[in-house]
Design a protein around this motif. Sequence first.
Motif, PDB file in Angstrom:
ATOM      1  N   THR A 259       0.864  -1.184   0.000  1.00  0.00           N
ATOM      2  CA  THR A 259       0.000   0.000   0.000  1.00  0.00           C
ATOM      3  C   THR A 259       0.897   1.228   0.000  1.00  0.00           C
ATOM      4  O   THR A 259       2.127   1.123   0.063  1.00  0.00           O
ATOM      5  CB  THR A 259      -0.908   0.045   1.240  1.00  0.00           C
ATOM      6  OG1 THR A 259      -0.111   0.372   2.396  1.00  0.00           O
ATOM      7  CG2 THR A 259      -1.607  -1.287   1.473  1.00  0.00           C
ATOM      8  N   GLY A 260       0.281   2.382  -0.023  1.00  0.00           N
ATOM      9  CA  GLY A 260       1.038   3.625   0.031  1.00  0.00           C
ATOM     10  C   GLY A 260       1.328   4.098   1.443  1.00  0.00           C
ATOM     11  O   GLY A 260       1.786   5.228   1.631  1.00  0.00           O
ATOM     12  N   SER A 261       1.095   3.240   2.440  1.00  0.00           N
ATOM     13  CA  SER A 261       1.288   3.654   3.825  1.00  0.00           C
ATOM     14  C   SER A 261       2.770   3.883   4.130  1.00  0.00           C
ATOM     15  O   SER A 261       3.658   3.308   3.487  1.00  0.00           O
ATOM     16  CB  SER A 261       0.735   2.593   4.781  1.00  0.00           C
ATOM     17  OG  SER A 261       1.573   1.453   4.817  1.00  0.00           O
ATOM     18  N   GLU A 262       2.994   4.703   5.148  1.00  0.00           N
ATOM     19  CA  GLU A 262       4.369   4.979   5.558  1.00  0.00           C
ATOM     20  C   GLU A 262       5.058   3.709   6.034  1.00  0.00           C
ATOM     21  O   GLU A 262       6.240   3.485   5.760  1.00  0.00           O
ATOM     22  CB  GLU A 262       4.361   6.032   6.669  1.00  0.00           C
ATOM     23  CG  GLU A 262       5.753   6.440   7.139  1.00  0.00           C
ATOM     24  CD  GLU A 262       5.703   7.522   8.211  1.00  0.00           C
ATOM     25  OE1 GLU A 262       6.705   7.673   8.940  1.00  0.00           O
ATOM     26  OE2 GLU A 262       4.657   8.197   8.316  1.00  0.00           O
ATOM     27  N   GLU A 263       4.331   2.845   6.746  1.00  0.00           N
ATOM     28  CA  GLU A 263       4.921   1.607   7.243  1.00  0.00           C
ATOM     29  C   GLU A 263       5.318   0.670   6.107  1.00  0.00           C
ATOM     30  O   GLU A 263       6.370   0.030   6.161  1.00  0.00           O
ATOM     31  CB  GLU A 263       3.961   0.898   8.192  1.00  0.00           C
ATOM     32  CG  GLU A 263       4.003   1.429   9.614  1.00  0.00           C
ATOM     33  CD  GLU A 263       5.386   1.305  10.234  1.00  0.00           C
ATOM     34  OE1 GLU A 263       6.039   0.261  10.055  1.00  0.00           O
ATOM     35  OE2 GLU A 263       5.831   2.261  10.888  1.00  0.00           O
ATOM     36  N   ASP A 264       4.506   0.584   5.073  1.00  0.00           N
ATOM     37  CA  ASP A 264       4.849  -0.288   3.948  1.00  0.00           C
ATOM     38  C   ASP A 264       6.030   0.266   3.156  1.00  0.00           C
ATOM     39  O   ASP A 264       6.874  -0.493   2.665  1.00  0.00           O
ATOM     40  CB  ASP A 264       3.641  -0.483   3.033  1.00  0.00           C
ATOM     41  CG  ASP A 264       2.582  -1.401   3.647  1.00  0.00           C
ATOM     42  OD1 ASP A 264       2.824  -1.908   4.759  1.00  0.00           O
ATOM     43  OD2 ASP A 264       1.534  -1.613   3.015  1.00  0.00           O
ATOM     44  N   THR A 265       6.093   1.572   3.044  1.00  0.00           N
ATOM     45  CA  THR A 265       7.249   2.196   2.382  1.00  0.00           C
ATOM     46  C   THR A 265       8.522   1.917   3.166  1.00  0.00           C
ATOM     47  O   THR A 265       9.569   1.603   2.584  1.00  0.00           O
ATOM     48  CB  THR A 265       7.031   3.715   2.257  1.00  0.00           C
ATOM     49  OG1 THR A 265       5.849   3.964   1.486  1.00  0.00           O
ATOM     50  CG2 THR A 265       8.224   4.383   1.589  1.00  0.00           C
ATOM     51  N   ARG A 266       8.434   2.015   4.500  1.00  0.00           N
ATOM     52  CA  ARG A 266       9.592   1.711   5.340  1.00  0.00           C
ATOM     53  C   ARG A 266       9.936   0.219   5.250  1.00  0.00           C
ATOM     54  O   ARG A 266      11.107  -0.146   5.269  1.00  0.00           O
ATOM     55  CB  ARG A 266       9.305   2.112   6.786  1.00  0.00           C
ATOM     56  CG  ARG A 266      10.516   1.999   7.707  1.00  0.00           C
ATOM     57  CD  ARG A 266      10.201   2.422   9.124  1.00  0.00           C
ATOM     58  NE  ARG A 266       9.895   3.847   9.178  1.00  0.00           N
ATOM     59  CZ  ARG A 266       8.705   4.342   9.527  1.00  0.00           C
ATOM     60  NH1 ARG A 266       7.719   3.529   9.871  1.00  0.00           N
ATOM     61  NH2 ARG A 266       8.498   5.633   9.552  1.00  0.00           N
ATOM     62  N   TYR A 338       4.667  -5.731   3.343  1.00  0.00           N
ATOM     63  CA  TYR A 338       3.796  -4.904   4.173  1.00  0.00           C
ATOM     64  C   TYR A 338       4.222  -5.020   5.629  1.00  0.00           C
ATOM     65  O   TYR A 338       4.911  -5.964   6.035  1.00  0.00           O
ATOM     66  CB  TYR A 338       2.331  -5.338   4.022  1.00  0.00           C
ATOM     67  CG  TYR A 338       2.058  -6.747   4.488  1.00  0.00           C
ATOM     68  CD1 TYR A 338       1.636  -7.008   5.794  1.00  0.00           C
ATOM     69  CD2 TYR A 338       2.230  -7.830   3.625  1.00  0.00           C
ATOM     70  CE1 TYR A 338       1.395  -8.300   6.232  1.00  0.00           C
ATOM     71  CE2 TYR A 338       1.983  -9.134   4.053  1.00  0.00           C
ATOM     72  CZ  TYR A 338       1.573  -9.356   5.358  1.00  0.00           C
ATOM     73  OH  TYR A 338       1.346 -10.637   5.792  1.00  0.00           O
ATOM     74  N   ASN A 340       2.070  -4.298   9.250  1.00  0.00           N
ATOM     75  CA  ASN A 340       0.912  -3.828  10.002  1.00  0.00           C
ATOM     76  C   ASN A 340       0.778  -4.699  11.252  1.00  0.00           C
ATOM     77  O   ASN A 340       1.688  -5.471  11.568  1.00  0.00           O
ATOM     78  CB  ASN A 340      -0.364  -3.850   9.138  1.00  0.00           C
ATOM     79  CG  ASN A 340      -0.630  -5.226   8.541  1.00  0.00           C
ATOM     80  OD1 ASN A 340      -0.366  -6.245   9.167  1.00  0.00           O
ATOM     81  ND2 ASN A 340      -1.151  -5.233   7.315  1.00  0.00           N
TER      82      ASN A 340
END
Length: 508
Positions: A259-266, A338, A340
């Motif tokens: 996803t485009g979430s900050e956690e997935d980018t990290r 991902y 989460n």
Amino acid sequence: MEGVLTLFSDFYSALSQVNGFVTPKLAKRFPENFLFGVSSSAYQIEGSWNIDGKGQSTWDYYLHKQPDIVEDGTNADVTTDSYRLFKQDIQMLKHLGVKSYRFSLSWTRILPDGTTNHINPLGIAHYRKCIDLLLENDIMPLVTLYHWDLPIAFGKNGGWLNENTADRFGDYARVAFLAFGDKVKHWITINEPFIHCSFSYGIGLHPPLIKSPGKGFYECGRNLLLGHARAYHIYDEEFRFQGGKVGLVVDAQWPIAATGSEEDTRAVKDYLALYVGQYLDPVLKGGYPQRLLDLVAAASSRQGTESRLHPLSEDQKEYIRGTYDFVGINHYSSLMVYRNESVIGMYDEPSFYDDVGIGTYMDDSWPASSFDNMRDYAPGFYSLLLYLKDTYDNPVVYITENGLPLSSAEGLDDWKKANYIRHYLDALADAKADGSNCQGYFIWSLMDSFEWASGYEYKFGLYQVDFEDPDKKRTARKSALVYKEIIRTGTIDVSYDPNPYQHNGTVY
């Protein structure tokens, strides 16, 4: 060769089954000096495990004692019988038209007990014959020193958890440079440190069956880096006059944020730090990636211990830094990653999985091979090549493995693999156009062979092998014919097959 190598009688008839392939409307051309090749490794193809003075490797020893290590209970005592049939293998290479062949030396075929106390002249003579015949056929040898077949004496003494193994590896490398360096000009020290360390010293799936994912995995990687650097320095200081080049091979799949979430980018950055940066950063930059050091230190602290990843000393950083003339990359597919709440507590013991704390899966829209863990997603390959260019100052890169497995039932009509090759070479051509310094591409593998703990179920070969036949008959699959034509023309057709890919994440 008659009766052993079966080839399709009408090459162009076979190719005509692919719409537009023979006369492409749009084609991307590779440079004249681009190295098209194929790969293999000693334990997987040679057989003759105790012939002509060869000593035992960890794979020889453990598979005889514990055959259930392998899913189908098999071993590589005979496999494709390439120690005996190497001349036929080289005829296959000649038929394909490859410019280079990547193969590995068996450490214990040259040094039966792993040390220089006894150098086996029959092992030296065998590889000299192979190298000479390759050169006679205008095929450049790309030689891997270590493709996982560790001498058993070292395996029983901790293997790559023992820093002395790095010193013994250097001794072995010196013997190889002396014996073959007059003719071999491209050397790979070590194949796939991540896979080797995780499977052999992390989860304990491969010999020497050590299960230590939270500590042994990292110690193995550290000692492999030291062994690589030792071999490089020996070549650089004692054999550079031979005019060769030395590099390390790293396996690198491409992570895509789910996803485009900050956690997935990290999570993408953390994945790359563990799987790629752990080995390339010390060699190309000096020292482990800081984010990897931070991740392992934080996880270790939560577990009430000091960091399980010990930083390299300044002397070690200096010793390892810059020990490359090229970088080898083994790439097969991409992954969605991902992070989460679902990954919390996913792993119940200290491990590199827990340290990174990410989940992975493959997008169902990517065309699958016969096995769910291998999918065709060439845009990820393009992104990986650009990442290497931008992150590591655009080193010379060889793609030393890329391929797609079949199941035993699929036989010779392997258009799925043929299209995979076309897709990935198309992506590679685009990456070169955008500045990647990739100078070669090697398919895994020349022929079906023993695939480690999976036995003989995975069929990666451009050539099918009949393992029931005493002569181990080799037969060209259609993917071999497609690859042959790509090599002959130096072009990749992009008019056939619209882009089949969809994904719900971001690409570099």
